[in-house]
Write an enzyme that holds these catalytic residues in place. Sequence first.
Site, PDB file in Angstrom:
ATOM      1  N   TYR A  29       0.879  -1.171   0.000  1.00  0.00           N
ATOM      2  CA  TYR A  29       0.000   0.000   0.000  1.00  0.00           C
ATOM      3  C   TYR A  29       0.916   1.220   0.000  1.00  0.00           C
ATOM      4  CZ  TYR A  29      -3.965   3.009   1.058  1.00  0.00           C
ATOM      5  OH  TYR A  29      -4.938   3.978   0.989  1.00  0.00           O
ATOM      6  N   TYR A  55     -10.619  -2.646   6.591  1.00  0.00           N
ATOM      7  CA  TYR A  55     -10.094  -1.310   6.863  1.00  0.00           C
ATOM      8  C   TYR A  55      -9.931  -1.046   8.358  1.00  0.00           C
ATOM      9  CZ  TYR A  55     -11.160  -0.061   1.976  1.00  0.00           C
ATOM     10  OH  TYR A  55     -11.212   0.003   0.606  1.00  0.00           O
TER      11      TYR A  55
END
Length: 408
Positions: free
Chosen positions: A277, A369
Amino acid sequence: SAGWFPFTWYVPCLASHETLQELCRKENLRCKSIGITNKSLKSYEVEYLCDYKVEEGKEYYLVKWKGWPESSNTWEPQKNLKCPKLLENFLSDKDEYLSRMKEGKALKVRNSVKALKPAVADYIVKKAKQRIALQRWKEELNRKKNHKGMILVENTVDLEGPPIDFYYINEYKPAPGINVINGITTGCECSDCPAEKCCPKEAGFILAYNKRKKLKIQPGLPIYECNSFCRCGPDCPNRIVQKGTQYSLCIFRTNNGRGWGVKTLQKIKTNSFVMEYVGEVITSEEAERRGQFYDNQGNTYLFDLDYDSDEFTVDAARYGNVSHFVNHSCDPNLQVFNVFIDNLDLRLPRIALFSTRTIKAGEELTFDYQMKGSIDLTSDSADGLSPSRKRIRTVCKCGAVCCRGYLN
Protein backbone atom coordinates in the site's frame (compact mmCIF):
# COMPACT_ATOMS: atom_id res chain seq x y z
CA SER A 1 17.04 43.91 -24.62
CA ALA A 2 14.56 41.57 -26.23
CA GLY A 3 16.06 39.12 -28.63
CA TRP A 4 15.93 35.64 -30.07
CA PHE A 5 16.40 32.80 -27.57
CA PRO A 6 18.15 29.71 -29.00
CA PHE A 7 16.24 27.34 -26.71
CA THR A 8 13.63 24.69 -27.35
CA TRP A 9 10.97 24.29 -24.68
CA TYR A 10 9.36 20.89 -24.23
CA VAL A 11 6.03 20.87 -22.43
CA PRO A 12 4.42 17.58 -21.35
CA CYS A 13 1.15 17.00 -23.17
CA LEU A 14 -1.71 15.02 -21.68
CA ALA A 15 -3.52 14.68 -25.00
CA SER A 16 -3.33 11.34 -26.79
CA HIS A 17 -1.43 10.87 -30.04
CA GLU A 18 -4.70 10.51 -31.94
CA THR A 19 -6.13 13.70 -30.39
CA LEU A 20 -3.08 15.69 -31.49
CA GLN A 21 -3.46 14.29 -34.98
CA GLU A 22 -7.11 15.32 -35.01
CA LEU A 23 -6.19 18.88 -34.03
CA CYS A 24 -3.56 19.10 -36.77
CA ARG A 25 -5.90 17.79 -39.45
CA LYS A 26 -8.72 20.06 -38.27
CA GLU A 27 -6.44 23.08 -38.63
CA ASN A 28 -4.83 21.70 -41.82
CA LEU A 29 -1.39 21.61 -40.19
CA ARG A 30 1.53 19.27 -40.91
CA CYS A 31 3.55 17.74 -38.06
CA LYS A 32 6.04 15.03 -38.98
CA SER A 33 6.80 14.13 -35.32
CA ILE A 34 3.25 12.87 -34.78
CA GLY A 35 2.85 11.44 -38.27
CA ILE A 36 0.92 14.20 -40.04
CA THR A 37 2.54 14.52 -43.46
CA ASN A 38 1.20 15.08 -46.96
CA LYS A 39 1.28 11.32 -47.47
CA SER A 40 -0.54 10.45 -44.25
CA LEU A 41 -3.34 12.90 -45.02
CA LYS A 42 -4.70 10.22 -47.33
CA SER A 43 -4.44 7.37 -44.77
CA TYR A 44 -7.60 6.16 -43.07
CA GLU A 45 -8.02 3.62 -40.24
CA VAL A 46 -11.30 2.88 -38.48
CA GLU A 47 -11.12 3.92 -34.81
CA TYR A 48 -14.68 2.94 -33.91
CA LEU A 49 -18.19 2.71 -35.38
CA CYS A 50 -20.75 5.32 -34.35
CA ASP A 51 -24.09 4.50 -35.98
CA TYR A 52 -25.96 2.20 -38.35
CA LYS A 53 -28.61 2.54 -41.05
CA VAL A 54 -30.11 0.70 -43.98
CA GLU A 55 -30.75 2.54 -47.24
CA GLU A 56 -32.11 0.89 -50.37
CA GLY A 57 -31.41 -2.52 -48.91
CA LYS A 58 -27.75 -1.79 -48.15
CA GLU A 59 -26.25 -1.62 -44.63
CA TYR A 60 -24.11 1.38 -43.71
CA TYR A 61 -22.02 2.23 -40.64
CA LEU A 62 -20.95 5.70 -39.53
CA VAL A 63 -17.16 5.53 -39.14
CA LYS A 64 -14.93 7.55 -36.80
CA TRP A 65 -11.52 7.63 -38.48
CA LYS A 66 -8.44 7.35 -36.26
CA GLY A 67 -6.58 10.63 -36.04
CA TRP A 68 -9.37 12.55 -37.82
CA PRO A 69 -11.88 14.93 -36.16
CA GLU A 70 -15.49 13.78 -35.79
CA SER A 71 -16.47 16.25 -38.50
CA SER A 72 -14.72 13.86 -40.90
CA ASN A 73 -16.92 10.87 -39.97
CA THR A 74 -18.39 9.13 -43.02
CA TRP A 75 -21.04 6.52 -43.75
CA GLU A 76 -19.44 3.41 -45.21
CA PRO A 77 -21.10 0.27 -46.62
CA GLN A 78 -20.52 -2.77 -44.44
CA LYS A 79 -18.82 -4.68 -47.28
CA ASN A 80 -16.01 -2.07 -47.26
CA LEU A 81 -15.24 -2.45 -43.56
CA LYS A 82 -12.26 -4.65 -42.64
CA CYS A 83 -12.59 -4.39 -38.85
CA PRO A 84 -14.35 -7.50 -37.48
CA LYS A 85 -13.44 -6.74 -33.84
CA LEU A 86 -14.88 -3.22 -34.03
CA LEU A 87 -18.03 -4.58 -35.66
CA GLU A 88 -18.30 -7.13 -32.86
CA ASN A 89 -17.92 -4.37 -30.24
CA PHE A 90 -20.56 -2.25 -31.98
CA LEU A 91 -23.14 -5.06 -32.06
CA SER A 92 -22.33 -6.10 -28.49
CA ASP A 93 -22.76 -2.55 -27.18
CA LYS A 94 -26.00 -2.17 -29.10
CA ASP A 95 -27.44 -5.40 -27.70
CA GLU A 96 -26.30 -4.50 -24.19
CA TYR A 97 -28.06 -1.13 -24.32
CA LEU A 98 -31.25 -2.61 -25.73
CA SER A 99 -31.35 -5.39 -23.16
CA ARG A 100 -31.03 -2.81 -20.40
CA MET A 101 -33.74 -0.65 -21.87
CA LYS A 102 -35.88 -3.74 -22.55
CA GLU A 103 -36.43 -2.64 -26.12
CA GLY A 104 -37.29 -5.39 -28.53
CA LYS A 105 -35.78 -4.10 -31.76
CA ALA A 106 -32.60 -2.30 -32.65
CA LEU A 107 -34.00 -0.94 -35.90
CA LYS A 108 -36.92 1.35 -36.45
CA VAL A 109 -38.57 1.95 -39.83
CA ARG A 110 -39.10 5.61 -40.61
CA ASN A 111 -39.74 6.83 -44.18
CA SER A 112 -38.39 3.54 -45.54
CA VAL A 113 -35.05 4.18 -43.75
CA LYS A 114 -33.97 1.84 -40.98
CA ALA A 115 -31.78 3.44 -38.33
CA LEU A 116 -30.72 3.16 -34.72
CA LYS A 117 -32.44 5.38 -32.21
CA PRO A 118 -30.22 8.39 -31.30
CA ALA A 119 -29.97 7.21 -27.67
CA VAL A 120 -28.62 3.83 -28.81
CA ALA A 121 -26.04 5.41 -31.12
CA ASP A 122 -25.01 7.84 -28.36
CA TYR A 123 -24.44 4.95 -25.95
CA ILE A 124 -22.40 3.02 -28.53
CA VAL A 125 -20.12 6.03 -29.09
CA LYS A 126 -19.65 6.54 -25.33
CA LYS A 127 -18.77 2.87 -24.88
CA ALA A 128 -16.29 3.04 -27.77
CA LYS A 129 -14.60 6.11 -26.28
CA GLN A 130 -14.55 4.46 -22.85
CA ARG A 131 -12.99 1.31 -24.29
CA ILE A 132 -10.21 3.37 -25.89
CA ALA A 133 -9.64 5.40 -22.70
CA LEU A 134 -9.43 2.29 -20.51
CA GLN A 135 -7.03 0.65 -22.95
CA ARG A 136 -4.76 3.70 -22.84
CA TRP A 137 -4.96 3.72 -19.04
CA LYS A 138 -4.01 0.04 -18.90
CA GLU A 139 -1.00 0.70 -21.13
CA GLU A 140 0.02 3.64 -18.94
CA LEU A 141 -0.23 1.59 -15.73
CA ASN A 142 1.91 -1.18 -17.19
CA ARG A 143 4.52 1.31 -18.41
CA LYS A 144 4.83 2.79 -14.93
CA LYS A 145 4.70 -0.31 -12.73
CA ASN A 146 8.05 -1.89 -11.89
CA HIS A 147 6.88 -5.32 -10.73
CA LYS A 148 6.44 -8.66 -12.49
CA GLY A 149 2.64 -8.95 -12.54
CA MET A 150 0.57 -7.32 -15.29
CA ILE A 151 -2.29 -4.88 -14.63
CA LEU A 152 -5.54 -5.20 -16.56
CA VAL A 153 -8.56 -2.87 -16.54
CA GLU A 154 -12.20 -3.88 -17.00
CA ASN A 155 -15.57 -2.12 -16.87
CA THR A 156 -18.64 -4.04 -17.99
CA VAL A 157 -20.91 -2.20 -15.56
CA ASP A 158 -21.22 1.47 -16.52
CA LEU A 159 -19.65 4.27 -18.57
CA GLU A 160 -17.07 5.28 -15.96
CA GLY A 161 -13.63 5.86 -17.45
CA PRO A 162 -10.17 6.10 -15.87
CA PRO A 163 -10.05 8.04 -12.59
CA ILE A 164 -9.18 11.71 -12.94
CA ASP A 165 -6.17 13.08 -11.07
CA PHE A 166 -4.68 9.72 -10.09
CA TYR A 167 -0.99 9.02 -10.68
CA TYR A 168 0.58 5.58 -10.45
CA ILE A 169 3.66 5.24 -8.24
CA ASN A 170 5.64 2.20 -7.09
CA GLU A 171 6.90 3.43 -3.73
CA TYR A 172 6.23 6.05 -1.08
CA LYS A 173 6.21 9.65 -2.26
CA PRO A 174 7.41 11.60 0.80
CA ALA A 175 6.25 15.15 1.45
CA PRO A 176 9.03 17.77 1.78
CA GLY A 177 10.98 17.25 5.00
CA ILE A 178 10.07 13.56 5.41
CA ASN A 179 12.84 11.01 4.81
CA VAL A 180 11.61 7.49 4.06
CA ILE A 181 15.19 6.23 3.52
CA ASN A 182 17.28 6.67 6.64
CA GLY A 183 20.60 5.77 5.08
CA ILE A 184 21.30 2.22 6.18
CA THR A 185 25.01 1.50 5.68
CA THR A 186 25.26 -2.06 6.97
CA GLY A 187 23.51 -5.36 6.34
CA CYS A 188 23.73 -8.98 7.36
CA GLU A 189 26.82 -11.05 6.59
CA CYS A 190 24.85 -14.22 5.83
CA SER A 191 25.81 -16.22 2.78
CA ASP A 192 22.69 -18.32 3.23
CA CYS A 193 19.87 -16.57 5.09
CA PRO A 194 18.51 -17.14 7.63
CA ALA A 195 21.53 -17.27 9.90
CA GLU A 196 22.24 -16.42 13.52
CA LYS A 197 22.64 -12.72 12.90
CA CYS A 198 20.35 -12.11 9.95
CA CYS A 199 18.41 -8.82 9.80
CA PRO A 200 15.28 -9.95 11.73
CA LYS A 201 17.34 -11.30 14.67
CA GLU A 202 19.42 -8.12 14.78
CA ALA A 203 16.14 -6.27 15.27
CA GLY A 204 14.97 -8.70 17.94
CA PHE A 205 12.44 -10.65 15.86
CA ILE A 206 12.22 -13.95 13.99
CA LEU A 207 12.46 -14.40 10.24
CA ALA A 208 9.01 -13.71 8.75
CA TYR A 209 9.14 -16.32 5.98
CA ASN A 210 9.50 -20.09 5.74
CA LYS A 211 11.60 -22.01 3.19
CA ARG A 212 8.79 -21.73 0.61
CA LYS A 213 8.93 -17.93 1.01
CA LYS A 214 5.48 -17.87 2.65
CA LEU A 215 4.66 -15.77 5.72
CA LYS A 216 4.91 -17.63 9.04
CA ILE A 217 4.48 -14.87 11.65
CA GLN A 218 1.29 -13.66 13.33
CA PRO A 219 -0.43 -10.35 12.46
CA GLY A 220 0.96 -7.46 14.47
CA LEU A 221 4.57 -8.64 14.28
CA PRO A 222 6.92 -6.66 12.02
CA ILE A 223 8.77 -7.99 8.98
CA TYR A 224 12.47 -7.18 8.67
CA GLU A 225 13.80 -8.00 5.21
CA CYS A 226 17.41 -8.01 4.04
CA ASN A 227 18.49 -4.68 2.57
CA SER A 228 20.73 -3.34 -0.18
CA PHE A 229 23.84 -3.66 2.00
CA CYS A 230 23.27 -7.30 2.95
CA ARG A 231 25.73 -9.87 1.69
CA CYS A 232 23.00 -12.25 0.49
CA GLY A 233 21.88 -12.21 -3.14
CA PRO A 234 18.54 -11.55 -4.87
CA ASP A 235 17.38 -15.14 -4.30
CA CYS A 236 17.57 -14.72 -0.54
CA PRO A 237 14.37 -16.09 1.07
CA ASN A 238 14.19 -12.90 3.14
CA ARG A 239 13.58 -10.67 0.10
CA ILE A 240 9.88 -10.85 -0.73
CA VAL A 241 8.07 -7.51 -0.40
CA GLN A 242 10.93 -5.63 -2.06
CA LYS A 243 10.45 -7.68 -5.25
CA GLY A 244 6.96 -6.29 -5.76
CA THR A 245 3.72 -7.88 -6.90
CA GLN A 246 4.23 -11.22 -8.65
CA TYR A 247 0.60 -11.71 -9.70
CA SER A 248 -1.36 -10.31 -12.65
CA LEU A 249 -4.23 -8.25 -11.28
CA CYS A 250 -7.30 -6.59 -12.77
CA ILE A 251 -8.79 -3.26 -11.73
CA PHE A 252 -12.50 -3.74 -12.39
CA ARG A 253 -15.76 -1.86 -11.93
CA THR A 254 -17.92 -3.44 -9.24
CA ASN A 255 -21.64 -3.97 -9.92
CA ASN A 256 -22.92 -3.10 -6.45
CA GLY A 257 -21.95 0.52 -6.00
CA ARG A 258 -18.48 0.00 -4.49
CA GLY A 259 -16.73 1.79 -7.35
CA TRP A 260 -13.54 0.17 -8.63
CA GLY A 261 -12.17 -3.03 -7.12
CA VAL A 262 -9.23 -5.37 -7.71
CA LYS A 263 -9.32 -9.07 -8.56
CA THR A 264 -6.51 -11.54 -9.09
CA LEU A 265 -6.09 -13.27 -12.43
CA GLN A 266 -3.97 -16.02 -10.89
CA LYS A 267 -4.36 -18.37 -7.94
CA ILE A 268 -2.71 -16.99 -4.80
CA LYS A 269 -1.65 -19.41 -2.08
CA THR A 270 -2.13 -18.77 1.64
CA ASN A 271 0.34 -16.40 3.35
CA SER A 272 1.68 -15.04 0.05
CA PHE A 273 2.75 -11.43 -0.47
CA VAL A 274 0.29 -9.74 -2.82
CA MET A 275 0.99 -5.98 -2.92
CA GLU A 276 2.19 -2.92 -1.02
CA TYR A 277 0.00 0.00 0.00
CA VAL A 278 1.78 3.14 -1.21
CA GLY A 279 0.97 6.83 -1.52
CA GLU A 280 2.16 10.23 -0.32
CA VAL A 281 3.73 10.18 3.14
CA ILE A 282 2.47 13.22 5.05
CA THR A 283 2.32 14.36 8.66
CA SER A 284 -0.75 13.48 10.71
CA GLU A 285 -1.52 17.20 10.99
CA GLU A 286 -1.65 17.46 7.20
CA ALA A 287 -3.73 14.29 7.10
CA GLU A 288 -6.28 15.89 9.42
CA ARG A 289 -6.52 18.91 7.13
CA ARG A 290 -6.85 16.79 3.99
CA GLY A 291 -9.33 14.48 5.69
CA GLN A 292 -11.79 17.32 6.21
CA PHE A 293 -11.44 18.29 2.56
CA TYR A 294 -11.86 14.70 1.39
CA ASP A 295 -14.98 14.27 3.49
CA ASN A 296 -16.64 17.05 1.52
CA GLN A 297 -15.78 15.18 -1.69
CA GLY A 298 -17.13 11.91 -0.35
CA ASN A 299 -13.99 9.78 -0.24
CA THR A 300 -10.45 9.65 1.09
CA TYR A 301 -7.52 7.27 1.18
CA LEU A 302 -5.62 8.02 4.38
CA PHE A 303 -3.71 5.25 6.14
CA ASP A 304 -2.17 5.98 9.56
CA LEU A 305 1.37 4.64 10.06
CA ASP A 306 0.77 3.82 13.71
CA TYR A 307 3.12 0.87 14.28
CA ASP A 308 5.22 2.85 16.77
CA SER A 309 3.69 6.32 16.77
CA ASP A 310 1.10 8.37 14.92
CA GLU A 311 3.32 11.03 13.39
CA PHE A 312 2.81 10.06 9.74
CA THR A 313 0.03 9.01 7.37
CA VAL A 314 0.00 7.58 3.86
CA ASP A 315 -2.39 9.38 1.49
CA ALA A 316 -3.15 7.33 -1.64
CA ALA A 317 -5.85 9.64 -3.00
CA ARG A 318 -3.79 11.12 -5.86
CA TYR A 319 -0.64 9.02 -5.83
CA GLY A 320 -0.81 5.26 -5.36
CA ASN A 321 -0.60 1.82 -6.93
CA VAL A 322 -3.13 -1.00 -7.46
CA SER A 323 -3.88 -1.05 -3.71
CA HIS A 324 -5.65 2.31 -4.16
CA PHE A 325 -8.55 0.34 -5.68
CA VAL A 326 -8.75 -2.55 -3.18
CA ASN A 327 -12.11 -2.58 -1.40
CA HIS A 328 -13.02 -3.32 2.21
CA SER A 329 -14.54 -6.55 3.46
CA CYS A 330 -15.55 -7.68 6.93
CA ASP A 331 -14.33 -11.15 5.83
CA PRO A 332 -11.16 -10.19 3.92
CA ASN A 333 -8.62 -12.34 2.12
CA LEU A 334 -5.71 -9.92 2.71
CA GLN A 335 -3.97 -8.91 5.96
CA VAL A 336 -1.78 -5.86 6.67
CA PHE A 337 1.83 -6.16 7.91
CA ASN A 338 4.47 -3.54 8.73
CA VAL A 339 7.73 -4.03 6.81
CA PHE A 340 11.23 -2.57 7.31
CA ILE A 341 13.87 -2.90 4.60
CA ASP A 342 16.09 0.08 3.76
CA ASN A 343 14.53 2.22 6.46
CA LEU A 344 14.54 1.15 10.10
CA ASP A 345 12.64 4.21 11.33
CA LEU A 346 9.77 2.68 13.32
CA ARG A 347 7.59 5.67 12.49
CA LEU A 348 7.78 4.90 8.76
CA PRO A 349 7.10 1.22 8.04
CA ARG A 350 6.19 0.01 4.56
CA ILE A 351 2.71 -1.51 4.41
CA ALA A 352 2.40 -4.97 2.85
CA LEU A 353 -0.75 -6.98 2.12
CA PHE A 354 -0.53 -10.78 2.44
CA SER A 355 -3.15 -13.42 1.61
CA THR A 356 -4.95 -14.94 4.61
CA ARG A 357 -6.15 -17.98 2.64
CA THR A 358 -6.01 -19.47 -0.84
CA ILE A 359 -7.50 -16.98 -3.32
CA LYS A 360 -8.90 -18.33 -6.58
CA ALA A 361 -8.22 -16.76 -9.98
CA GLY A 362 -10.96 -14.20 -10.67
CA GLU A 363 -11.67 -13.56 -6.98
CA GLU A 364 -11.80 -10.00 -5.64
CA LEU A 365 -9.03 -8.93 -3.27
CA THR A 366 -10.15 -7.23 -0.06
CA PHE A 367 -8.88 -6.29 3.37
CA ASP A 368 -10.52 -5.06 6.55
CA TYR A 369 -10.09 -1.31 6.86
CA GLN A 370 -10.40 -1.69 10.65
CA MET A 371 -7.71 -4.37 11.07
CA LYS A 372 -5.30 -3.88 13.94
CA GLY A 373 -2.39 -1.94 12.54
CA SER A 374 -4.44 -1.24 9.44
CA ILE A 375 -6.85 1.39 8.17
CA ASP A 376 -9.87 2.89 9.84
CA LEU A 377 -12.46 3.88 7.28
CA THR A 378 -14.47 6.80 8.56
CA SER A 379 -15.14 8.73 5.40
CA ASP A 380 -18.58 9.28 3.92
CA SER A 381 -17.67 6.89 1.12
CA ALA A 382 -17.88 3.20 0.32
CA ASP A 383 -14.27 2.93 -0.78
CA GLY A 384 -12.45 5.75 0.99
CA LEU A 385 -9.84 5.35 3.71
CA SER A 386 -9.16 7.67 6.62
CA PRO A 387 -7.67 7.82 10.10
CA SER A 388 -9.87 7.06 13.08
CA ARG A 389 -11.99 10.15 13.59
CA LYS A 390 -15.57 10.75 14.60
CA ARG A 391 -17.34 11.12 11.28
CA ILE A 392 -20.49 10.01 9.53
CA ARG A 393 -21.10 6.26 9.82
CA THR A 394 -20.81 4.56 6.45
CA VAL A 395 -22.93 1.57 5.50
CA CYS A 396 -20.83 -1.45 4.51
CA LYS A 397 -21.58 -3.11 1.16
CA CYS A 398 -19.09 -5.98 1.39
CA GLY A 399 -21.83 -8.65 1.42
CA ALA A 400 -19.96 -10.94 3.85
CA VAL A 401 -22.00 -13.23 6.10
CA CYS A 402 -20.22 -11.69 9.10
CA CYS A 403 -20.65 -8.09 7.84
CA ARG A 404 -20.62 -5.57 10.71
CA GLY A 405 -23.05 -3.33 8.86
CA TYR A 406 -20.83 -0.27 8.95
CA LEU A 407 -17.31 0.53 7.83
CA ASN A 408 -16.58 2.58 10.94
